[in-house]
Scaffold this motif. Structure first.
Motif, short mmCIF file in Angstrom:
data_model
loop_
_atom_site.label_atom_id
_atom_site.label_comp_id
_atom_site.label_asym_id
_atom_site.label_seq_id
_atom_site.Cartn_x
_atom_site.Cartn_y
_atom_site.Cartn_z
N ALA A 31 -0.73 -4.32 -7.18
CA ALA A 31 -1.81 -4.70 -7.57
C ALA A 31 -1.97 -5.22 -8.39
O ALA A 31 -2.83 -5.39 -10.04
CB ALA A 31 -2.65 -3.65 -7.36
N ALA A 51 -8.54 0.65 -13.21
CA ALA A 51 -9.63 -0.69 -14.75
C ALA A 51 -10.20 -0.13 -15.73
O ALA A 51 -10.52 -0.34 -16.49
CB ALA A 51 -10.49 -0.58 -13.48
N ARG A 106 0.30 3.05 -4.76
CA ARG A 106 -1.03 2.13 -4.92
C ARG A 106 -1.73 3.38 -4.25
O ARG A 106 -1.74 3.34 -3.63
CB ARG A 106 -0.35 1.25 -4.91
CG ARG A 106 -1.55 -0.05 -4.91
CD ARG A 106 -1.28 -1.32 -4.02
NE ARG A 106 -1.94 -2.53 -4.39
CZ ARG A 106 -2.28 -3.67 -4.33
NH1 ARG A 106 -0.80 -4.10 -3.55
NH2 ARG A 106 -3.28 -4.55 -3.64
N PRO A 164 -4.34 -3.45 -17.28
CA PRO A 164 -5.59 -4.35 -16.83
C PRO A 164 -5.86 -4.59 -18.72
O PRO A 164 -5.65 -3.31 -19.01
CB PRO A 164 -6.18 -2.78 -16.55
CG PRO A 164 -5.14 -1.88 -16.31
CD PRO A 164 -3.77 -2.56 -16.35
N ALA A 168 -5.88 1.73 -3.32
CA ALA A 168 -6.30 0.12 -3.98
C ALA A 168 -5.62 -0.25 -5.27
O ALA A 168 -4.79 -0.68 -4.57
CB ALA A 168 -7.65 0.75 -3.82
N ASP A 169 -6.49 -0.20 -6.34
CA ASP A 169 -5.67 -1.15 -7.41
C ASP A 169 -5.12 0.03 -8.65
O ASP A 169 -5.06 -0.43 -9.46
CB ASP A 169 -6.71 -1.90 -7.76
CG ASP A 169 -8.02 -3.19 -6.54
OD1 ASP A 169 -6.68 -3.89 -5.97
OD2 ASP A 169 -8.64 -3.57 -7.13
N ASP A 170 -5.53 1.28 -7.95
CA ASP A 170 -4.91 2.08 -9.34
C ASP A 170 -3.66 2.42 -9.14
O ASP A 170 -2.80 2.33 -7.50
CB ASP A 170 -5.89 3.16 -9.16
CG ASP A 170 -7.06 3.28 -9.54
OD1 ASP A 170 -7.34 2.26 -10.22
OD2 ASP A 170 -7.91 4.30 -9.14
N ARG A 223 0.68 -5.57 -10.82
CA ARG A 223 1.47 -4.50 -12.35
C ARG A 223 2.16 -4.89 -12.06
O ARG A 223 2.85 -5.22 -10.25
CB ARG A 223 1.30 -3.51 -12.30
CG ARG A 223 0.00 -2.33 -13.05
CD ARG A 223 -1.47 -3.14 -12.07
NE ARG A 223 -2.31 -2.12 -12.23
CZ ARG A 223 -3.77 -2.45 -12.47
NH1 ARG A 223 -4.02 -3.63 -12.70
NH2 ARG A 223 -4.95 -1.63 -12.92
N ARG A 246 0.83 -1.06 -0.13
CA ARG A 246 0.22 0.22 -0.02
C ARG A 246 0.43 0.87 -0.19
O ARG A 246 2.04 1.16 0.51
CB ARG A 246 -0.86 -0.31 1.13
CG ARG A 246 -0.12 0.11 1.91
CD ARG A 246 -0.66 0.27 3.29
NE ARG A 246 -0.69 0.32 4.90
CZ ARG A 246 -0.11 -0.81 5.99
NH1 ARG A 246 -0.92 -1.50 5.70
NH2 ARG A 246 0.35 0.48 6.96
#
Length: 321
Positions: A177, A232, A194, A214, A196-198, A179, A157
Motif C-alpha cells: 500500500a 491514513a 495489510r 502517510p 486495505a491501505d493500513d 509503504r 493483500r
C-alpha cells in the motif's frame, strides 16, 4: 482449484538437468540440517547459470501446486515442518519422471515476477530463489521479483512473514500500500500485514527502515521487537508482545482484553463460517488464545465464558444475550 497464475498451461518435463538439480536443492533447503553453507552453495549454483535460477523458480511452483492441492480451502492446522514426507514424495515423483501441467509459469517468467497466494483458511510456506523463507497467512497474495540488483516483494493483500537470506548482498524490500520496508543486510525476520491501505510491520529480528509513510511522515527505522502501525490518520510505533504478534504462524489468534467485535472480525478472516455479534454484546472484552479456522468452537467457548447464546443460521453464527 487454486491457480498460481492465469496464463496458458504447458507441460513441464522433469528430465531437464537443471530441473532435476533444482528439485535436489529444494529438498536440501527444506531439510532439518540446512546450514548457511547450504544456502551459500545454493546461491553459487544459481549464479553459475541463469537457467538454474529459472529452474528453481519453476520447481518451487511445481512443489507448491503439487503439494498444496489437497489443502485448498482447508481449515488451518499447525504449520507442518518444511520437510514433511508428502513433499519429499512429490520431489521423488518429479525426479522419477512425473510430468505436471502448471498453469502460468511461462507468463510469470516472461514478466519477471512470481506470484504466491492462499485461500481463506489456508497457510503456505515457500522458499524463494535467494533462500528467503516466506509464510503466507490466510487469504494473502504476494508478488516476487528478483533480479541482479535487488529483491522486491509486493504484499498485494493479507499478511506474510519473511526470514531473509543472510548471505545475499542484494537489497531486500517489501512494498505494501505504498509503504516500503527496506531490510538491512543480513538475517532479518519481519511480519507485515495489510488491511486495505493500513499496514502493520512487526520486526522480530534484524533491522529495517520504513519509507513512504502517510502524510509525508519521516522514515522510521525499526529495531528487533518493534512494531510500526501505519494508517491514513498517522503512524504509531510500539513494542508489542512478539510471540502474540506472530502466533498466527502456528494457527492461533491471541486476544488481550480485545472487544468481542474485534475478536470476531479476526476469527472471520480464517473461516467460511462467519460470526456476528449482537450490538449489546459487541463491547464485551475477550482474552485468551484460540485456534483459528474453527469459528463454531470459538463461539461455543466465548459463549460459555461470557454467558452468551450462539444462534445459528446457515453459515452464520451470532453471539447474543
Amino acid at each position: 482449484m487454486r491457480q498460481v497464475a492465469r496464463a496458458q498451461s504447458h507441460s513441464v518435463s522433469p528430465h531437464e538437468p537443471a530441473d532435476v538439480e533444482a528439485a535436489a536443492w529444494m529438498a536440501r533447503l527444506h531439510a532439518p540440517d540446512r546450514t548457511e553453507d547450504t544456502v551459500a552453495a545454493f546461491r553459487a549454483w544459481c549464479a553459475a547459470d541463469p537457467a538454474h535460477a529459472a529452474a528453481f523458480e519453476h520447481m518451487t511452483l511445481v512443489w507448491e501446486v503439487a503439494g498444496g492441492l489437497h489443502a485448498e480451502r482447508a481449515s488451518l492446522s499447525p504449520p507442518p515442518a518444511p520437510d514433511v514426507p508428502s513433499r519429499r514424495l512429490v520431489l521423488a515423483g518429479i525426479a522419477g519422471g512425473l510430468v505436471l501441467a502448471v498453469g502460468g509459469i511461462g507468463f510469470w517468467q516472461r514478466a519477471g515476477a512470481t506470484v504466491y497466494s492462499t485461500a481463506v483458511g489456508e497457510q503456505r510456506r515457500v522458499t524463494l530463489a535467494d533462500g528467503t523463507r516466506v509464510i503466507l497467512d490466510t487469504d494473502s497474495r504476494i508478488r516476487v521479483r528478483l533480479d541482479d540488483k535487488a529483491r522486491r516483494v509486493t504484499l498485494v493483500r493479507g499478511r506474510a512473514s519473511f526470514t531473509t537470506a543472510a548471505t545475499d548482498p542484494r537489497p531486500f524490500e517489501v512494498e505494501a500500500a505504498g509503504r516500503h520496508v527496506q531490510v538491512q543486510p543480513g538475517v532479518a525476520q519481519l511480519d507485515i500485514r495489510r488491511d486495505a491501505d493500513d499496514v502493520t510491520v512487526t520486526l522480530v529480528d534484524g533491522g529495517a527502515q520504513v519509507v513512504g509513510l502517510p502524510g509525508d511522515a519521516a522514515p522510521v527505522t525499526l529495531a528487533g521487537g518493534q512494531q510500526l502501525a501505519t494508517a491514513a490518520a498517522g503512524v504509531r510505533l510500539s513494542q508489542p508482545n512478539v510471540a502474540d504478534a506472530i502466533a498466527w504462524q502456528g494457527g492461533r489468534a491471541v486476544f488481550r482484553d480485545d472487544t468481542l467485535a474485534a475478536a470476531v472480525a479476526e476469527m472471520n478472516r480464517y473461516s467460511a463460517v462467519k460470526l456476528a455479534v449482537a450490538p449489546e454484546v459487541a463491547a464485551l472484552r475477550v482474552s485468551g488464545t484460540y485456534r483459528v479456522g474453527d469459528n463454531a468452537a470459538f463461539a461455543r467457548s466465548v459463549g460459555t465464558l461470557l454467558t452468551l447464546r450462539v444462534v445459528g443460521q446457515g453459515d452464520r453464527l451470532t453471539l447474543v444475550r
